[in-house]
Each structure stands twice: as structure tokens, then as C-alpha cells.
Enzyme design. Structure first.
Site, PDB file in Angstrom:
ATOM      1  CG  ASP A 269       9.852   9.203  -2.322  1.00 11.65           C
ATOM      2  OD1 ASP A 269       9.502  10.291  -1.833  1.00 11.65           O
ATOM      3  OD2 ASP A 269      10.804   8.547  -1.882  1.00 11.65           O
TER       4      ASP A 269
ATOM      5  CG  ASN B 173      16.135  -0.779   3.946  1.00 11.98           C
ATOM      6  OD1 ASN B 173      16.321   0.386   3.587  1.00 11.98           O
ATOM      7  ND2 ASN B 173      15.051  -1.457   3.623  1.00 11.98           N
TER       8      ASN B 173
ATOM      9  CG  HIS C 187      15.046   2.925   1.661  1.00 13.71           C
ATOM     10  ND1 HIS C 187      14.418   2.329   2.745  1.00 13.71           N
ATOM     11  CD2 HIS C 187      14.677   4.232   1.717  1.00 13.71           C
ATOM     12  CE1 HIS C 187      13.723   3.242   3.408  1.00 13.71           C
ATOM     13  NE2 HIS C 187      13.878   4.399   2.800  1.00 13.71           N
TER      14      HIS C 187
ATOM     15  CD  GLU D  57      12.248  -0.431   0.907  1.00  6.31           C
ATOM     16  OE1 GLU D  57      13.352  -0.579   1.480  1.00  6.31           O
ATOM     17  OE2 GLU D  57      11.272   0.109   1.455  1.00  6.31           O
TER      18      GLU D  57
END
Length: 239
Positions: free
Chosen positions: A62, A128, A130, A135
Site C-alpha cells: 500500500d 481492528n 485490517h 478496513e
């Protein structure tokens, strides 16, 4: 899914190096790479090793949208500082955060992944759940896409920027479907703040609410975690 529990991140880096060495002995040539604090010890151990990547290709997960490669908070810059300036690859691919044409950039990156099937993909894990910047709610079949970062991810990243308004709100990310095409996946996570995500990833239901839980469906995953990150696992059920 093979789970390796280590005493700390330094030991984790050494375990990861063993895996890289083994993969390269078996002919691995394409490496999916990650950024952030988690893989730093792994990169340090790779840099200190005699591994030769000059005939290999790297493909990063990313990049922030809007940051130039020379921006010290860009992932391109991170990779140069921690790995590329010490270990030379035949070619290294990172999403182009300066390309504001999302359709063109994501198509370009999907083609790179298609032409360079990943042998070993390195991942970190968000609190979370990810992976990459995928996400919660990201479809499991997603390919490279532009994503709006959640507030929790923005908050986690804000410590790296002088002002909160400077923190990027969007990123280009390899999709979950793209990640799952890798022949072998290595995920590292350290610290008690990752314990809940680790438990859900390994022993919870497979759900887009916890993107990393999809790794339960991959045939070849190695997870390296420390005792703190492993705190909520039922160890009697580990492989």
C-alpha cells in the site's frame, strides 16, 4: 495456519528471517512487503543477513494517496530507509500515491501483481483486524483499490505527523483477494493491543468485520506473535 509464539519482536524478526531463507532456498523470487513498526526487526535481520535479492521482485501492499516518494512519511520512503538502500531488488513496486486517477493506478497495480505472482506476502495486523489498508467491511474478493481510512487508523497514524490535518485520509491498497493469491503468507503482530485482533483472526468466525479472519481460508499461513499478542488465544486449539 502455523502459529509461532515468541518472547518479543526481536525474536520474531529472527523467526521471520528463517522463513525468508527457507523460501529463497525453495526458489521464491517475488516478495510482497509491508510497512509500519511491526516488520522493522524482520527487515533489520534481512539487512544483516547474506540474502541476495538482486534477482528478485518486491511488491508493496500500500501507499498513502497524496504523498510523494521522497516524503518521509510515505511508504516508498520507509522501504528505502529500512530495506531497499541496503538490499537491492531487480525491481521494486510501490503504489503511486501521486496518481490521482484511482482507476488507472489500481488497474496498473493489479497488472503488476498478475505479472508477478507473489511467493511470500508479509503482513502486519491493524487493531481492528485490517490487513494492508483493507478496513472492516472490505469484500474478500477485492483487488487493488483506493480506500478511505477509518478514524481509528488515522488516529493510529497521527503520531507520525506534526499536525493531525497532515495525516493522509486515503490510501491505495492491495485488495484482500490480491493478498490471498500469494503462495505463502507471513503475518506478524506484537503487543497486547493486538491481542483481540489476533484472537478474532485465528479463532473467531470468518467475517469481513475482521478482514484478517479470511486468512483461515488460505492453505499456507505462518503467524508470528509474542506472548502479549497471544494472550487471548485458546492455545489448546492451536496447530
Amino acid at each position: 495456519m502455523k502459529v509461532i509464539i515468541v518472547k518479543g519482536q526481536n525474536e520474531g524478526g529472527k523467526e521471520a528471517l528463517k522463513l525468508y531463507e527457507n523460501e529463497m532456498k525453495n526458489g521464491a523470487k517475488v516478495f510482497g512487503l509491508a510497512t509500519g513498526s511491526t516488520p522493522i526487526t524482520t527487515y533489520e535481520d534481512i539487512v544483516a543477513s547474506d540474502l541476495d535479492f538482486s534477482d528478485c521482485v518486491s511488491v508493496n501492499l500500500d501507499e498513502y494517496v497524496g504523498l510523494t516518494p521522497d516524503n518521509d512519511q510515505s511508504y516508498h520512503y520507509f522501504m528505502n530507509e529500512h530495506l531497499f538502500k541496503y538490499k537491492k531488488f531487480k525491481h521494486s513496486y510501490v503504489p503511486d500515491g501521486t496518481n490521482m486517477d484511482a482507476a488507472a493506478e489500481t488497474a496498473r497495480y493489479d497488472k503488476i501483481i498478475e505479472e508477478n505472482p507473489i511467493d511470500l506476502q508479509l503482513l502486519g495486523l491493524g487493531r481492528n483486524g485490517h490487513i494492508g489498508f483493507n478496513e472492516p467491511g472490505t469484500p474478500f474478493d477485492s483487488t487493488t483499490h483506493k480506500i478511505k481510512l477509518t478514524q481509528s487508523t488515522i488516529d493510529a497514524n497521527s503520531r507520525f505527523f506534526e499536525r493531525e490535518e497532515d495525516v493522509p485520509k486515503e490510501a491505495y491498497s492491495m485488495g484482500i483477494g490480491s493478498i490471498m493469491t500469494a503462495k505463502h503468507i507471513l503475518l506478524e503482530a506484537y503487543g497486547d493491543k493486538k491481542a483481540e485482533a489476533i484472537q478474532k483472526m485465528i479463532q473467531g468466525p470468518v467475517t469481513t468485520d475482521v478482514p484478517a479472519s479470511v486468512l483461515q481460508k488460505h492453505p499456507n499461513v505462518t503467524v508470528i506473535i509474542d506472548e502479549a499478542a497471544a494472550a487471548l488465544l485458546d492455545r489448546s486449539k492451536l496447530n
